[in-house]
Every structure is written in C-alpha cells, then in structure tokens.
Design an enzyme around this catalytic site. Sequence first.
Site, short mmCIF file in Angstrom:
data_model
loop_
_atom_site.label_atom_id
_atom_site.label_comp_id
_atom_site.label_asym_id
_atom_site.label_seq_id
_atom_site.Cartn_x
_atom_site.Cartn_y
_atom_site.Cartn_z
N ASP A 8 -5.85 7.95 6.28
CA ASP A 8 -6.20 6.55 6.50
C ASP A 8 -7.72 6.50 6.66
OD1 ASP A 8 -6.72 4.00 7.42
OD2 ASP A 8 -5.36 4.12 9.14
N ASN A 67 -1.09 -0.58 3.35
CA ASN A 67 -0.91 -1.13 4.69
C ASN A 67 -0.40 -2.55 4.49
OD1 ASN A 67 -2.39 -2.72 7.15
ND2 ASN A 67 -1.79 -0.66 7.75
#
Length: 144
Positions: A8, A67
């Site tokens: 991430d 996401n």
Amino acid sequence: SLSFFCGDFNSMPSEAVVELLKSEKVSETTKPNDPCNILPPVQSITHSLGLISAYEHVTGNEPRFTNYTGHYVGTLDYIWVSRDSVLPVSTLLIPNEKTLRGTDDTPLPNTRFPSDHLALCVEVEISPTNAQAQTLSMNQYQMQ
C-alpha cells in the site's frame, strides 16, 4: 537483481510516488505531497531500481481501484518487479463493484471482503540468466 516491491503506497497512479517508482525520477512539473517541506528539490529525487508495475505490464493499466470504501475508491496498492529479471505474465482479476459490495450492498470492508484493500497477485517468470546468477550468489553466501 531480483526485486519485488509490493504494498500500500497510499498514492494514486498520477502521484509523484508512483511516477518515481515507474520512471526513476520525478518530473519538475509534478508536485510531491510534502506538507512538512522536508523533501529535497524534485530533480534530485531519483533511483536506479529498474522497476515495472506488474499490473500495468500485464493489463496495460493499473487497476481502476484497489481500495473501495465509503469515502474513497481508487488505486493505492501496487506490485513492482525488476524489469530486467522478472516478467509478469498474469494477474489476479480485481472484482467488479457489484461483487465487492456483496449481498449487503456495502463498501469495503464488508462480510465478504474483510479489508478495505483488495488482494493483488501476480504470476511471474524469472529470467533464467538472472535466476542462475542469483542462485550462484546465494550458494557462495551459504558456503562462507
């Protein structure tokens, strides 16, 4: 060298972090997010890791989203690999929005997907020449 750089990165494909990883530098027209004003001048931010994005290489683009929450939908997660020694050949498909929202019609996390980030996965082929060099290097290390 054989490198995998995944996770991430909290950066969209159009942002400076992704530009830096992809092109080994940040263009002077790109403004990195630097609220504390601690970064050096943009022209001095470089690297020579020789990375490519696995998803972009296989599919032609980054995923539309990795996401998917009630307040944000976008790409923040990446798999970067060494362009000279790793060939991405396939990637895990990202589910469509209807599948993600599930039977309870809610964003992530939900009863079907327990994280607000989606799993990324890539199948790769390792360059035989570089893999042999890597094995030799590891064998030399083990013999010492």
